[in-house]
Design a protein around this motif. Structure first.
Motif, short mmCIF file in Angstrom:
data_model
loop_
_atom_site.label_atom_id
_atom_site.label_comp_id
_atom_site.label_asym_id
_atom_site.label_seq_id
_atom_site.Cartn_x
_atom_site.Cartn_y
_atom_site.Cartn_z
N THR A 1 34.14 56.83 42.32
CA THR A 1 34.93 56.54 43.52
C THR A 1 35.46 55.13 43.45
OG1 THR A 1 33.57 58.06 44.82
CG2 THR A 1 34.89 56.47 46.04
N THR A 2 36.69 54.93 43.88
CA THR A 2 37.31 53.61 43.80
C THR A 2 36.51 52.57 44.58
OG1 THR A 2 38.75 54.14 45.68
CG2 THR A 2 39.62 54.54 43.47
N VAL A 3 36.36 51.40 43.99
CA VAL A 3 35.61 50.33 44.64
C VAL A 3 36.32 49.90 45.92
CG1 VAL A 3 34.91 47.91 44.41
CG2 VAL A 3 34.52 49.51 42.54
N SER B 1 46.15 44.98 42.28
CA SER B 1 45.08 44.50 41.41
C SER B 1 44.25 43.41 42.08
CB SER B 1 45.68 43.96 40.11
OG SER B 1 46.49 42.82 40.35
N ARG B 2 44.72 42.96 43.23
CA ARG B 2 43.93 41.98 43.97
C ARG B 2 42.68 42.60 44.57
NH1 ARG B 2 48.98 41.38 46.16
NH2 ARG B 2 48.23 42.19 48.12
N GLY B 3 42.67 43.93 44.65
CA GLY B 3 41.50 44.61 45.21
C GLY B 3 41.49 44.60 46.71
N ASP B 4 42.68 44.36 47.35
CA ASP B 4 42.68 44.32 48.80
C ASP B 4 42.87 45.67 49.43
OD1 ASP B 4 45.30 44.80 48.23
OD2 ASP B 4 46.06 42.87 48.95
N GLY B 5 43.18 46.68 48.59
CA GLY B 5 43.30 48.03 49.11
C GLY B 5 44.53 48.26 49.96
N ALA C 1 30.14 35.29 43.50
CA ALA C 1 31.39 36.03 43.63
C ALA C 1 31.41 37.22 42.68
CB ALA C 1 32.58 35.11 43.33
N GLY C 2 32.07 38.30 43.09
CA GLY C 2 32.22 39.46 42.22
C GLY C 2 31.01 40.36 42.13
N ALA C 3 29.99 40.15 42.96
CA ALA C 3 28.83 41.04 42.96
C ALA C 3 29.22 42.37 43.59
CB ALA C 3 27.67 40.41 43.72
N ARG C 4 28.72 43.46 43.03
CA ARG C 4 29.03 44.80 43.54
C ARG C 4 28.01 45.17 44.62
NH1 ARG C 4 32.21 47.87 39.85
NH2 ARG C 4 31.10 49.79 40.28
N ILE C 5 28.50 45.32 45.84
CA ILE C 5 27.64 45.65 46.99
C ILE C 5 27.92 47.09 47.41
CG2 ILE C 5 26.94 45.01 49.31
CD1 ILE C 5 26.42 42.86 47.17
N ARG C 6 26.87 47.87 47.45
CA ARG C 6 27.00 49.27 47.85
C ARG C 6 26.50 49.45 49.28
NH1 ARG C 6 27.17 54.42 45.49
NH2 ARG C 6 25.97 56.04 46.58
N ARG D 1 30.16 58.84 52.57
CA ARG D 1 28.93 58.27 53.10
C ARG D 1 28.54 56.97 52.40
NH1 ARG D 1 25.59 61.65 56.33
NH2 ARG D 1 23.84 60.31 55.78
N SER D 2 29.19 56.64 51.30
CA SER D 2 28.87 55.40 50.62
C SER D 2 30.14 54.79 50.06
CB SER D 2 27.86 55.63 49.49
OG SER D 2 28.40 56.48 48.50
N ALA D 3 30.13 53.48 49.90
CA ALA D 3 31.29 52.76 49.36
C ALA D 3 30.80 51.49 48.71
CB ALA D 3 32.30 52.45 50.46
N THR D 4 31.47 51.08 47.64
CA THR D 4 31.11 49.86 46.92
C THR D 4 32.24 48.85 47.04
OG1 THR D 4 29.80 51.14 45.34
CG2 THR D 4 30.42 48.90 44.70
N VAL D 5 31.91 47.61 47.39
CA VAL D 5 32.90 46.54 47.52
C VAL D 5 32.40 45.33 46.73
CG1 VAL D 5 33.75 47.32 49.76
CG2 VAL D 5 31.86 45.70 49.67
N LEU D 6 33.30 44.41 46.43
CA LEU D 6 32.96 43.20 45.68
C LEU D 6 32.86 42.01 46.63
CD1 LEU D 6 35.32 43.58 42.59
CD2 LEU D 6 32.95 44.30 42.82
N THR D 7 31.95 41.12 46.35
CA THR D 7 31.86 39.89 47.14
C THR D 7 33.02 38.97 46.79
OG1 THR D 7 30.42 38.89 45.47
CG2 THR D 7 29.34 39.99 47.32
N GLY D 8 33.44 38.16 47.77
CA GLY D 8 34.48 37.18 47.54
C GLY D 8 33.92 35.89 46.97
#
Length: 589
Positions: free
Chosen positions: A153-155, A286-290, A391-396, A412-419
């Motif tokens: 699933t997309t981050v 590619s900035r990851g802002d969705g 920065a860049g840590a993957r948080i689920r 029910r779950s999603a993964t995002v990156l720390t700024g």
């Protein structure tokens, strides 16, 4: 070094020239999977002119991506992964032919699984996974370079622009913002850029987790394959192949771009780790802002007019390097006459910070009304052993417990990156209709770090209210004994001047005398309703206004009593409306 075809498609003659060159290369190759084109001649030109106007998908009213924007990068002319073809071209995004031939591991696996599944369920379709790869490249840059979590699933959401009719089709919201976060207009969503309305028809569960999620590359690839194989299509036939691609986006330039990548991937690819794939040029996403706001082509041909060109080479010298001026004499360097320079040393880069602790940012209690969005979202901060932000840590973020609440995309779950500040905010969270408590847990992916739990509560919707009732017209209501009132009786409910939807209303036949005395009593004669069993009743309580705040009462029948009667409508907030009913004696038969 071989040049690349222009990175951006261009309008006018340039577009025609590039498209013609690409198509000529494709048809002349007579590669596997294409029908013979040796005798097409004028018929091909006629078909090319009409394709974007008259062809529509076999089983859909809208193109899969809603005519949204798409990436217009074209593949290198060098054949990927062939002898003598893996030279990286300097100064070009993506590192040349070899880099462009790399497909992220999970994305490639999803395409091949979809091919295998469709070969079993629709063997006559002859779906090649390279076609899915070509569409995935054009639609999302292979899921934004394979920026996926462990389940595919997309981050961060990959969203196209709002389809608001401004440069794109006008498609009003069909999913309440569940998939695309937009409650006004639809947007294309996920690695294969489905709009919510087409996902509702074509969505698949490609990874067997019991959910159909357009943000999951396995689900999206299988759904795209099913669409391409719609009806009796045989994708080894060029006409069927063209029809399938045009069903995704009805643009001739889109068709040519996808076909170019299709031929390129059929010449050879290789697997690269997730998250390391080549991003399309000028890709704002590619900035990851969705936000899906990157500069991409549109089905209507409105796109940035930019082409990438290589520096010219003359006599083995790069023309970007200035030629030294002539001095009239040649300078001779004597070996050993110069002081040798010390070797350069490359400093060792510092080790990347890793998350050693996770802490909440702000309140850890969340609440929302059933069916509404949570106005406060879970936020955590990742720090290293020294307490410095990572920065860049993957948080689920994971929803735990019995609840219908879901993150955007109905997951029910999603993964995002720390700024850069080490903070990661959960995606939009929407409450379901089920009330009660549940937990949102935040963890660091791949690290043994204590989780952070957020207590969430879904509260019941407040009871709808109405403080006024009124008829939509003032026409007198009359009927004969032993019959019924033919004119429909419709009323409208409001609360503080605004439409009151889903408001319970009680209808009672009362005696006019008791109404005047302020002590209403149910009438035992005169007009009446029928309950669900067909029994005469003079009180109905299971009435409710619609979304417009209107209520049309059931048929009102009459007995053998003539006279003037009174129907009273009431709400729990004290709204009262009395309606006079006149019954005349029917003529003797």
């Amino acid at each position: 070094m071989a040049p690349l075809i222009g990175r951006r498609l261009r309008k006018g003659a340039a577009t025609t020239a590039v498209a013609a060159a690409a198509m000529a290369a494709l048809t002349a190759s007579q590669g596997p999977g294409f029908a013979s084109t040796a005798d097409h001649g004028d018929r091909d030109r006629d078909r090319e002119q009409a394709a974007g106007e008259s062809r529509t998908p076999a089983e859909a009213d809208l193109p899969i991506d809603g005519g949204s924007s798409y990436h217009t990068d074209l593949p290198p002319l060098k054949t990927p992964d062939k002898p003598g073809s893996s030279i990286d071209l300097p100064g070009l995004p993506g590192g040349g032919a070899k880099a462009e031939a790399g497909i992220p591991a999970s994305v490639l696996d999803a395409y091949k699984r979809a091919e295998a599944a469709l070969n079993k369920s629709k063997p006559g379709c002859d779906l090649p996974w390279q076609l899915l790869a070509a569409i995935g490249k054009v639609e999302s840059g292979q899921a934004r370079g394979g920026n996926l979590d462990s389940e595919g699933t997309t981050v961060a959401p990959i969203l196209g622009p709002a389809l608001n009719g401004k440069g794109f089709a006008l498609i009003k919201d069909t999913d309440g913002g569940a998939y695309d976060g937009d409650r006004t207009h639809d947007r294309a969503v996920g690695p294969m850029q489905f709009i919510p309305s087409t996902w509702a028809n074509w969505g698949k569960d490609g990874n067997g987790d019991g959910e159909k999620n357009p943000n999951n590359v396995y689900d999206a690839a299988l759904a795209a394959g099913a669409y391409l194989c719609a009806g009796s299509r045989d994708l080894s036939v060029q006409d069927d192949l063209n029809d399938a691609i045009l069903g995704y986006n009805r643009s001739r330039e889109y068709l040519n771009t996808v076909l170019s990548w299709f031929e390129y991937y059929k010449s050879g690819t290789h697997e690269v780790p997730d998250g390391t794939g080549v991003l399309p040029s000028n890709d704002g996403t590619s900035r990851g802002d969705g936000t899906g706001s990157g500069k991409k082509g549109k089905g209507k041909g409105k796109k940035e007019h930019r082409a990438h060109t290589l520096p010219k080479h003359t006599g083995g010298r790069d023309s970007s390097t200035p030629t030294p001026p002539a001095t009239g004499e040649d300078k001779v360097e004597i070996p050993g006459s110069q002081t040798p320079k010390p070797p350069k040393t490359t400093p060792t880069p510092p080790a990347p910070r890793v998350a050693s602790k996770l802490g909440s940012v702000g309140a850890r209690e969340l609440s929302a009304t059933a069916g509404a969005d949570f106005d406060r979202l879970p936020r955590v901060k990742a720090v290293d052993a020294e307490g410095k932000p990572v920065a860049g840590a993957r948080i689920r973020y994971e929803i735990r417990g019995e609840t219908q609440a879901r993150f955007i995309g109905l997951v029910r779950s999603a993964t995002v990156l720390t700024g850069s500040d080490g903070i990661a905010t959960a995606p939009k969270l929407t409450a379901g209709e089920k009330t009660g408590a549940f937990t949102v847990r935040a963890t660091v992916v791949g690290r043994d770090v204590a989780p952070v739990d957020f207590a969430a509560t879904v509260k019941a919707r407040p009871a709808p209210r109405a403080d006024a009732l009124a008829r939509l017209n003032d026409k007198a209501l009359t009927a004969e004994t032993g019959g019924f009132f033919t004119d429909p009786l419709t009323v409208k409910a409001t609360y503080k001047g605004k439409v009151a939807a889903q408001v319970p209303v009680t209808a009672t036949m009362i005696t006019p005398e008791s109404a005047k005395a302020g002590q209403p009593q149910v009438n035992d004669k005169g007009p009446y309703f029928l309950d669900e069993k067909g029994k005469p009743v003079r009180t109905l309580t299971a009435l409710k206004t619609n979304v417009l705040g209107q209520l049309t009462l059931p048929k009102i029948l009459t007995d053998d009593h003539a006279g003037t009667f009174l129907l009273r409508l009431t709400t729990a907030d004290g709204a009262v409306l009395d309606i006079e009913l006149t019954v005349t004696q029917a003529a003797a038969s």
